[in-house]
Design an enzyme around this catalytic site. Structure first.
Site, mmCIF file in Angstrom:
data_model
loop_
_atom_site.group_PDB
_atom_site.id
_atom_site.type_symbol
_atom_site.label_atom_id
_atom_site.label_comp_id
_atom_site.label_asym_id
_atom_site.label_seq_id
_atom_site.Cartn_x
_atom_site.Cartn_y
_atom_site.Cartn_z
ATOM 1 N N GLN A 88 19.776 -58.251 6.645
ATOM 2 C CA GLN A 88 19.797 -59.688 6.389
ATOM 3 C C GLN A 88 20.766 -60.385 7.344
ATOM 4 O O GLN A 88 21.973 -60.111 7.347
ATOM 5 C CB GLN A 88 20.181 -59.993 4.943
ATOM 6 C CG GLN A 88 19.817 -61.449 4.607
ATOM 7 C CD GLN A 88 20.392 -61.955 3.314
ATOM 8 O OE1 GLN A 88 21.578 -61.783 3.052
ATOM 9 N NE2 GLN A 88 19.563 -62.594 2.503
ATOM 10 N N TYR A 142 23.863 -71.569 2.436
ATOM 11 C CA TYR A 142 24.475 -71.214 3.718
ATOM 12 C C TYR A 142 23.851 -72.075 4.826
ATOM 13 O O TYR A 142 23.067 -72.986 4.543
ATOM 14 C CB TYR A 142 24.355 -69.701 3.952
ATOM 15 C CG TYR A 142 25.124 -68.962 2.867
ATOM 16 C CD1 TYR A 142 26.514 -69.073 2.788
ATOM 17 C CD2 TYR A 142 24.479 -68.238 1.882
ATOM 18 C CE1 TYR A 142 27.242 -68.458 1.768
ATOM 19 C CE2 TYR A 142 25.191 -67.612 0.848
ATOM 20 C CZ TYR A 142 26.575 -67.739 0.800
ATOM 21 O OH TYR A 142 27.293 -67.152 -0.214
ATOM 22 N N GLY A 166 18.860 -57.217 -7.980
ATOM 23 C CA GLY A 166 20.222 -57.269 -7.469
ATOM 24 C C GLY A 166 21.169 -56.429 -8.299
ATOM 25 O O GLY A 166 21.337 -55.222 -8.042
ATOM 26 N N ARG A 172 14.392 -65.397 3.426
ATOM 27 C CA ARG A 172 14.786 -65.675 2.038
ATOM 28 C C ARG A 172 15.127 -67.154 1.902
ATOM 29 O O ARG A 172 15.923 -67.686 2.687
ATOM 30 C CB ARG A 172 16.005 -64.832 1.664
ATOM 31 C CG ARG A 172 16.311 -64.879 0.174
ATOM 32 C CD ARG A 172 17.553 -64.080 -0.182
ATOM 33 N NE ARG A 172 17.383 -63.425 -1.476
ATOM 34 C CZ ARG A 172 18.387 -63.087 -2.285
ATOM 35 N NH1 ARG A 172 19.636 -63.306 -1.934
ATOM 36 N NH2 ARG A 172 18.156 -62.503 -3.438
HETATM 37 C C1 8OZ Z 1 27.845 -63.372 -3.652
HETATM 38 C C2 8OZ Z 1 29.112 -63.477 -3.089
HETATM 39 C C3 8OZ Z 1 29.233 -63.839 -1.767
HETATM 40 C C4 8OZ Z 1 28.100 -64.089 -1.000
HETATM 41 C C5 8OZ Z 1 24.480 -65.006 -1.297
HETATM 42 C C6 8OZ Z 1 25.520 -63.802 0.483
HETATM 43 O O1 8OZ Z 1 24.583 -65.597 -2.377
HETATM 44 C C7 8OZ Z 1 25.614 -64.247 -0.759
HETATM 45 C C8 8OZ Z 1 26.831 -63.987 -1.583
HETATM 46 C C9 8OZ Z 1 26.718 -63.621 -2.904
HETATM 47 O O2 8OZ Z 1 23.427 -65.068 -0.656
#
Ligand code: 8OZ
Length: 369
Positions: free
Chosen positions: A101, A182, A319, A229
């Site tokens: 990913q 993000y 998960g 995703r």
């Molecule tokens: C939990 C803690 C930090 C990052 C995501 C990459 O939610 C994460 C993430 C999950 O996609």
């Protein structure tokens, strides 16, 4: 023994999977602190889980700028490529399939995690309003600076380099992380994205960066080895949209025709309720996409079996159950009891709560099977 489709092989693009059970990407904050590199414990952890039809690695930063939490791994340095190569070699030797990913956190970061204490980048200079882990505790995410339009070619080049590195590290493919608030999700949603240039405003403009990154990755990987995703309905990390139903339709409609390996959909709120707008019908979105649909969010055995048998999904990503059950696919197949995950060891640390969850014993297997 059961004949449910969940336990049968599936071909997602060019990925030939032994079953429909996927290990979801799971941030565990255990990379080597000095260089964000995976090492022996990662080799063990992923290899233990090779019975999944597909493993998606934890989110992995494409550049130092793309990092938002302490001890997450990267894929921008040679040492990281070598560390990941050990993981892929071992997972392959155990019969597994594994994709990486690719991740850029955008504004979900802190100046202390950025090179020279710089501000993180984002579509607009608006703080996420959430917290991150900086290696000693939880801190408020920093106010980001605007990613300027003339920086986008450099960002695309960084994604290209990371995609090349993932190939050199022996992965079977890559998944583009365009979810959970993000960088790419920040651009797609009108809460964090207030731009008035070609990357802001209309759905098309807001999703432009995601598609430019996707096109860049497709210059390195064939489409049948690329997944994406998304989480259009989720407000994770402060990334909300005024019309998530329309956003989902636009993005998924634009993804149709790429011939991707799969669409990994967070069905509802990330880690929360399986809830989406009234006007949204996931089956219609699946049809619009036209390729393999990977459902994620709050699945248990019954819902996974039902949704795959009824054609609502082709693959199901688990998960938390994968944190606690290295042999989850086998346990689900024979309907064995599951180990319970311990949230106190989710993030950071070493082998405890990472590689020490037990497999089913032969005795237990006989009892159930
Ligand atoms: C939990 C803690 C930090 C990052 C995501 C990459 O939610 C994460 C993430 C999950 O996609």
């Amino acid at each position: 023994m059961t004949k449910h489709a969940l336990f049968t092989p599936f071909t997602a693009g060019k990925l030939e999977l032994a079953n429909r059970i996927v290990m979801a990407p799971l941030t565990r904050n255990r990379a080597r602190a000095e260089d964000d590199t995976p090492y022996d414990i990662h080799v063990e952890y992923y290899t233990q889980r090779a019975g999944a039809g597909l493993i998606i690695t934890e989110a992995t930063q494409i550049t130092p700028e793309g990092k938002g939490y302490a001890w997450t791994p990267g894929i921008h340095s040679q040492a990281q490529v070598e560390g990941w190569k050990r993981v892929t070699d071992s997972v392959h030797a155990a019969g597994g399939t594994i994709v990486m990913q690719l991740w850029h956190v955008g504004r979900v970061s802190h100046t202390s995690l950025q090179e020279d204490g710089k501000a993180p980048v984002a579509p607009s200079a608006i703080a996420a309003g959430v917290q991150t882990f900086d290696g000693s505790g939880m801190v408020d995410t920093s106010v980001p600076r605007v990613l300027e339009i003339d920086e986008i070619p450099r960002l695309l080049e960084e994604f290209r380099h990371a995609a090349e590195n993932a190939k050199a590290a022996g992965f079977d493919g890559v998944e583009l992380h365009a979810a959970n608030g993000y960088l790419l999700d920040q651009f797609m949603k009108d809460g964090p994205n207030k731009r008035d240039d070609a990357y802001g405003g209309s759905y098309e403009n807001r999703s432009k960066l995601t598609f430019e990154v996707l096109d860049t990755i497709l210059g390195v990987w064939e489409p049948g080895r690329v997944g994406i995703r998304i989480s259009p309905f989720s407000g994770a990390n402060g990334a909300t949209d005024s019309d998530p139903a329309k956003l989902a339709e636009h993005v998924i409609g634009s993804l149709a025709g790429y011939g991707l390996a799969y669409l990994h959909m967070i069905e509802g709120q990330t880690g929360g309720p399986r809830a989406w707008p009234n006007e949204t019908n996931l089956d219609d979105l699946k049809k619009t996409f036209g390729g393999a649909w990977m459902g994620n969010n709050g699945y248990d055995r019954d819902l996974a079996i039902r949704n795959v048998d009824e054609g609502h999904a082709d693959l199901i990503a688990f998960g938390v159950p994968y944190i606690a059950n290295p042999d989850l696919a086998q346990r689900l197949k024979i309907d064995a009891p599951l180990n319970k995950a311990d949230p106190s060891t989710f993030y950071g640390g070493g082998v405890e709560g990472y590689t020490d969850y037990p497999f089913l014993s032969e005795d237990e297997t006989r009892k159930v099977g």
